[in-house]
Scaffold this motif. Structure first.
Motif, PDB file in Angstrom:
ATOM      1  N   PHE A  50      19.460 -53.085   9.706  1.00  0.00           N
ATOM      2  CA  PHE A  50      18.876 -53.908  10.771  1.00  0.00           C
ATOM      3  C   PHE A  50      17.367 -53.708  10.829  1.00  0.00           C
ATOM      4  N   HIS A  51      16.670 -54.763  11.214  1.00  0.00           N
ATOM      5  CA  HIS A  51      15.285 -54.637  11.661  1.00  0.00           C
ATOM      6  C   HIS A  51      15.369 -54.466  13.176  1.00  0.00           C
ATOM      7  N   VAL A  52      15.121 -53.272  13.645  1.00  0.00           N
ATOM      8  CA  VAL A  52      15.379 -52.909  15.037  1.00  0.00           C
ATOM      9  C   VAL A  52      14.150 -53.182  15.887  1.00  0.00           C
ATOM     10  N   VAL A  53      14.365 -53.840  17.026  1.00  0.00           N
ATOM     11  CA  VAL A  53      13.296 -54.106  17.990  1.00  0.00           C
ATOM     12  C   VAL A  53      13.738 -53.564  19.343  1.00  0.00           C
ATOM     13  N   ARG A  54      12.984 -52.611  19.874  1.00  0.00           N
ATOM     14  CA  ARG A  54      13.217 -52.140  21.237  1.00  0.00           C
ATOM     15  C   ARG A  54      11.989 -52.489  22.073  1.00  0.00           C
ATOM     16  N   TYR A  55      12.179 -52.776  23.366  1.00  0.00           N
ATOM     17  CA  TYR A  55      11.054 -53.244  24.175  1.00  0.00           C
ATOM     18  C   TYR A  55      11.231 -52.839  25.630  1.00  0.00           C
ATOM     19  N   ASP A  56      10.116 -52.876  26.358  1.00  0.00           N
ATOM     20  CA  ASP A  56      10.135 -52.646  27.794  1.00  0.00           C
ATOM     21  C   ASP A  56      10.394 -53.969  28.507  1.00  0.00           C
ATOM     22  N   ASN A  57      11.399 -54.001  29.387  1.00  0.00           N
ATOM     23  CA  ASN A  57      11.556 -55.164  30.251  1.00  0.00           C
ATOM     24  C   ASN A  57      10.342 -55.298  31.170  1.00  0.00           C
ATOM     25  N   ARG A  58      10.154 -56.475  31.732  1.00  0.00           N
ATOM     26  CA  ARG A  58       9.133 -56.621  32.771  1.00  0.00           C
ATOM     27  C   ARG A  58       9.392 -55.590  33.884  1.00  0.00           C
ATOM     28  N   ASP A  59       8.372 -55.114  34.507  1.00  0.00           N
ATOM     29  CA  ASP A  59       8.455 -54.124  35.582  1.00  0.00           C
ATOM     30  C   ASP A  59       8.930 -52.757  35.106  1.00  0.00           C
ATOM     31  N   SER A  60       8.716 -52.467  33.819  1.00  0.00           N
ATOM     32  CA  SER A  60       9.023 -51.123  33.326  1.00  0.00           C
ATOM     33  C   SER A  60       8.106 -50.795  32.162  1.00  0.00           C
ATOM     34  N   GLY A  61       7.916 -49.492  31.943  1.00  0.00           N
ATOM     35  CA  GLY A  61       7.146 -49.046  30.800  1.00  0.00           C
ATOM     36  C   GLY A  61       5.728 -49.589  30.785  1.00  0.00           C
ATOM     37  N   LEU A  62       5.361 -50.243  29.685  1.00  0.00           N
ATOM     38  CA  LEU A  62       4.011 -50.767  29.502  1.00  0.00           C
ATOM     39  C   LEU A  62       3.976 -52.288  29.485  1.00  0.00           C
ATOM     40  N   SER A  63       5.080 -52.916  29.873  1.00  0.00           N
ATOM     41  CA  SER A  63       5.094 -54.374  30.005  1.00  0.00           C
ATOM     42  C   SER A  63       4.518 -54.772  31.363  1.00  0.00           C
ATOM     43  N   THR A  64       4.408 -56.064  31.593  1.00  0.00           N
ATOM     44  CA  THR A  64       3.828 -56.577  32.830  1.00  0.00           C
ATOM     45  C   THR A  64       4.616 -56.133  34.061  1.00  0.00           C
ATOM     46  N   PHE A  65       3.888 -55.669  35.079  1.00  0.00           N
ATOM     47  CA  PHE A  65       4.482 -55.362  36.381  1.00  0.00           C
ATOM     48  C   PHE A  65       4.137 -56.488  37.349  1.00  0.00           C
ATOM     49  N   LEU A  66       5.150 -57.014  38.012  1.00  0.00           N
ATOM     50  CA  LEU A  66       4.973 -58.127  38.950  1.00  0.00           C
ATOM     51  C   LEU A  66       4.859 -57.560  40.367  1.00  0.00           C
ATOM     52  N   ASP A  67       3.732 -56.905  40.635  1.00  0.00           N
ATOM     53  CA  ASP A  67       3.591 -56.133  41.867  1.00  0.00           C
ATOM     54  C   ASP A  67       2.724 -56.805  42.922  1.00  0.00           C
ATOM     55  N   ARG A  68       2.409 -58.074  42.755  1.00  0.00           N
ATOM     56  CA  ARG A  68       1.513 -58.726  43.694  1.00  0.00           C
ATOM     57  C   ARG A  68       2.242 -59.468  44.815  1.00  0.00           C
ATOM     58  N   GLY A  69       3.523 -59.656  44.683  1.00  0.00           N
ATOM     59  CA  GLY A  69       4.281 -60.358  45.705  1.00  0.00           C
ATOM     60  C   GLY A  69       4.910 -59.409  46.711  1.00  0.00           C
ATOM     61  N   PRO A  70       5.607 -59.947  47.712  1.00  0.00           N
ATOM     62  CA  PRO A  70       6.286 -59.092  48.699  1.00  0.00           C
ATOM     63  C   PRO A  70       7.438 -58.327  48.079  1.00  0.00           C
ATOM     64  N   LYS A  71       7.785 -57.204  48.694  1.00  0.00           N
ATOM     65  CA  LYS A  71       8.902 -56.414  48.209  1.00  0.00           C
ATOM     66  C   LYS A  71      10.216 -57.136  48.504  1.00  0.00           C
TER      67      LYS A  71
END
Length: 290
Positions: A50-71
């Motif tokens: 396999f050509h393996v690809v692992r990644y950070d979901n949004r809002d985790s790790g070094l991917s985009t955090f969507l922290d500008r809206g209400p909780k």
């Protein structure tokens, strides 16, 4: 590690193996970084071609955090009002498709663990043409009945995470002591090193609640799973305290022809002694794809 734009956000990812080989996309769970797919396990997958690809979901790790809206209002979501959830599992599945687009991958084998299994299931439902095969690990279909956890394990979801390094590492150790595999206890020093590596890479925890809201607000996938035609493997630990084996059993019942593999002694993690068996099972399922 490389980063790419996908579905209007940025996703951090890493690859293993020969890019000329079929892609195996690994989807991480709630609050988890791509490091939850240990490098050694990724190497096992790569050894299977396999050509393996692992990644950070949004809002985790070094991917985009969507922290500008209400909780999100988790209590309201549990009561049946999903309006405060900033996104759903279906949006996370679109992120995965966006990553495949960015990598120039038309169809991939997809394996997801825990919340990642939910994302993989939704990807198979909403984007069937993008999957070669599906592997749902220690997950559930979201029917509101199957896959309940023990009180002690579920309490880990609402326990505040310390911000300081020492406190965060101790809290992380406590989590794995509760949800880890009783049949395959990890070496204390090795586990501490992994928890520390995760903290040092990214210690943000504010995305956890938004990901949890996505799980709670997303609809039952059972009916959609009945239409999945990709070869499907459902893998679950028989000693999983966070998502009971009934979650895996319900997922396997929903997908026509799915194989259910229950692993004795495995909890809510992927213990190293089982890596060869897990890689073999994923590869055997993938081999059924046309």
């Amino acid at each position: 590690m490389p980063r790419t734009e996908a579905n209007g956000i940025e996703l951090e990812y890493e690859t293993f193996g020969d890019p000329r080989q079929p892609t195996l996309l690994l989807v991480a769970g709630l609050g988890s970084q791509l490091l939850s797919w240990r490098s050694g396990l990724c190497a096992h997958f790569a050894a299977h071609g396999f050509h393996v690809v692992r990644y950070d979901n949004r809002d985790s790790g070094l991917s985009t955090f969507l922290d500008r809206g209400p909780k999100p209002d988790l209590r309201a979501i549990v009561r049946g009002d999903p309006g405060s959830a900033p996104y759903l599992i279906a949006d996370l599945a679109r992120d995965a498709v966006g990553l495949l687009d960015a990598l120039g991958v038309d169809r991939a084998h997809v394996a997801g663990a825990s919340m990642g299994g939910m994302i993989a299931q939704q990807l198979a439902i909403d984007h069937p043409g993008r999957l070669r095969s599906l592997c749902s690990i220690m997950s559930r279909p979201g029917d509101g009945v199957s896959g309940a956890g023990t009180r002690e394990a579920e309490a880990q979801l609402s326990t505040p995470r310390p911000a300081d390094r020492a406190g965060a590492i101790e809290a992380g150790m406590g989590v794995w002591r509760v949800i880890g595999s009783p049949g395959y206890p990890e070496d204390e020093a090795g586990l501490r090193a992994h928890v520390a590596e995760t903290y040092d890479r990214s210690h943000r925890v504010d995305g956890f609640g938004r990901q949890l809201a996505a799980i709670l607000a997303s609809p039952d996938r059972t009916a959609g799973l009945r239409g999945v035609t990709a070869p499907t493997l459902v893998l679950h630990g028989m000693a999983d305290p966070l998502i009971d084996r009934s979650g895996g059993e319900a997922t396997a019942r929903a997908v026509p022809g799915a194989e259910l593999l229950l692993l004795p002694g495995m909890g809510h993690d992927l213990p190293e002694p089982l890596w060869p068996d897990i890689a073999d099972a994923v590869a055997a399922n993938a081999a059924q794809a046309s």
